[in-house]
Design an enzyme around this catalytic site. Structure first.
Site, PDB file in Angstrom:
ATOM      1  N   ASP A 181      24.072  -6.269 -22.282  1.00  0.00           N
ATOM      2  CA  ASP A 181      24.013  -4.808 -22.013  1.00  0.00           C
ATOM      3  C   ASP A 181      24.185  -4.586 -20.679  1.00  0.00           C
ATOM      4  O   ASP A 181      24.060  -5.325 -19.936  1.00  0.00           O
ATOM      5  CB  ASP A 181      22.637  -4.411 -22.537  1.00  0.00           C
ATOM      6  CG  ASP A 181      22.191  -4.293 -23.868  1.00  0.00           C
ATOM      7  OD1 ASP A 181      23.158  -4.719 -24.713  1.00  0.00           O
ATOM      8  OD2 ASP A 181      20.850  -4.517 -24.070  1.00  0.00           O
ATOM      9  N   LYS A 182      25.002  -3.462 -20.635  1.00  0.00           N
ATOM     10  CA  LYS A 182      25.241  -3.009 -19.203  1.00  0.00           C
ATOM     11  C   LYS A 182      24.460  -3.087 -18.244  1.00  0.00           C
ATOM     12  O   LYS A 182      24.630  -3.872 -16.985  1.00  0.00           O
ATOM     13  CB  LYS A 182      25.813  -1.497 -19.358  1.00  0.00           C
ATOM     14  CG  LYS A 182      26.123  -0.758 -17.752  1.00  0.00           C
ATOM     15  CD  LYS A 182      26.400   0.354 -17.932  1.00  0.00           C
ATOM     16  CE  LYS A 182      26.780   1.189 -16.528  1.00  0.00           C
ATOM     17  NZ  LYS A 182      27.106   2.584 -16.650  1.00  0.00           N
TER      18      LYS A 182
END
Length: 319
Positions: free
Chosen positions: A138-139
């Site tokens: 995930d970012k």
């Protein structure tokens, strides 16, 4: 540069009920879902020899046949973005991704991603699907990612992921104080009402997360997680399901929990921690060329170390 893709796959019973484009993404994981969807629409990916639509549901045991021309993706640009390389050779590299970096361009993040950085670092990687990206973080999750520099290496690494032989360990700081570690074995699928979220869902894909306690504080715990599967948001969803959501996880974590009598600096960091407290600390797999088992580690980033220091000081002060 173009080349022909010619492959077949039989739909397992575990994908019965899945959409064709979803099943194709699982069975032909070298290619992006967007590209597979285009092939389906053009009739280059068929079901039992017949054309179908991406949203068609499968019953299991069908044969998917893919025969298409693969053209280099030109829409992504190389960008001179620094990479923290933990390892690199002629076949693959291992990157320590910082929190805040998106792995692959998408709506809202057209550039500035890991993929753009990889195209600049090693231009020939443009010939490999997804610029060699094998799995994602995930970012706002930091830590280790493996990236293939050749199609052969990518295929081998994807096969290891599918066989669940890749070792992946994560450090997380959660709200709550579990007495001991445990295992969350619960399927994960798209949330029925919020498409930005995943959820434990009986119709979802199998997902297993093991966790153990590293250090316990007054109202929070440092845990270490090991993945058997790699579903989207898996650790975040599973720990929230177990009632131990991650600090800083706005999507699954809810409001911060402030220990009674905590000092103001700790309250401030808990209220304003900028991302989910999750870090991919260890990655182990079989090198696709040498056949040797390799393992890599990435130390906790400064913001997580500072969070743990504040929690530890609070715990010791209030004993």
């Amino acid at each position: 540069m173009t080349r022909t893709v010619d492959a077949t796959a039989r739909v397992p019973t575990g994908l019965a009920g899945a959409r064709l484009d979803q099943a194709a993404a699982e069975l032909f994981s070298d290619y992006s879902r967007e590209r597979l969807k285009a092939w389906i629409n053009r009739g280059e990916l068929t079901v039992d020899g017949a054309r179908a639509r991406p949203k068609n549901r499968l019953v299991g045991d069908e044969t998917l046949a893919l025969f298409a021309t693969l053209e280099e993706e030109q829409r992504f640009v190389a960008q001179d973005i620094p990479l923290d390389l933990v390892f690199e050779d002629d076949h693959l590299l291992v990157v320590n991704k910082p929190a805040g970096m998106v792995v692959h361009p998408a709506a809202g993040n057209p550039d500035g991603t890991l993929l753009n950085a990889l195209l600049h670092h090693h231009p020939p990687i443009a010939d490999v699907p997804r610029a060699g990206i094998v799995h994602r973080l995930d970012k706002d999750t930091s830590g280790l990612l493996m990236v293939a520099k050749t199609l052969a290496a990518q295929t081998a690494l994807v096969e290891q992921l599918q066989a669940r032989t890749v070792s992946r360990q994560y450090d997380a700081v959660v709200i709550g104080t579990p007495v001991a570690g445990g295992t969350v074995d619960a399927p994960i699928g798209r949330h029925p009402r919020d498409r930005k979220r995943q959820a434990v869902n009986a119709s979802g894909k199998p997902a297993v997360t093991h966790f153990r306690v590293v250090e316990r504080f007054r109202a929070h715990t440092h845990v270490r997680c090991r993945l058997e599967t790699g579903r989207t948001h898996q650790i975040r969803v599973h720990l929230a399901h177990a009632r131990y959501p991650l600090i800083g996880d706005a999507l699954y974590g809810g409001r911060p929990k402030l220990p009674p009598g905590a000092a103001e600096p700790l309250k401030e960091i808990l209220r304003e921690f900028p991302r989910q407290a999750l870090h991919a600390r260890r990655l182990g797999f079989v090198h696709p060329e040498s056949g040797q088992e390799v393992s890599f580690r990435a130390p906790l980033p400064d913001e997580l170390l500072m969070l743990l220091d504040y929690l530890r000081e609070d715990h010791e002060t209030m004993r």
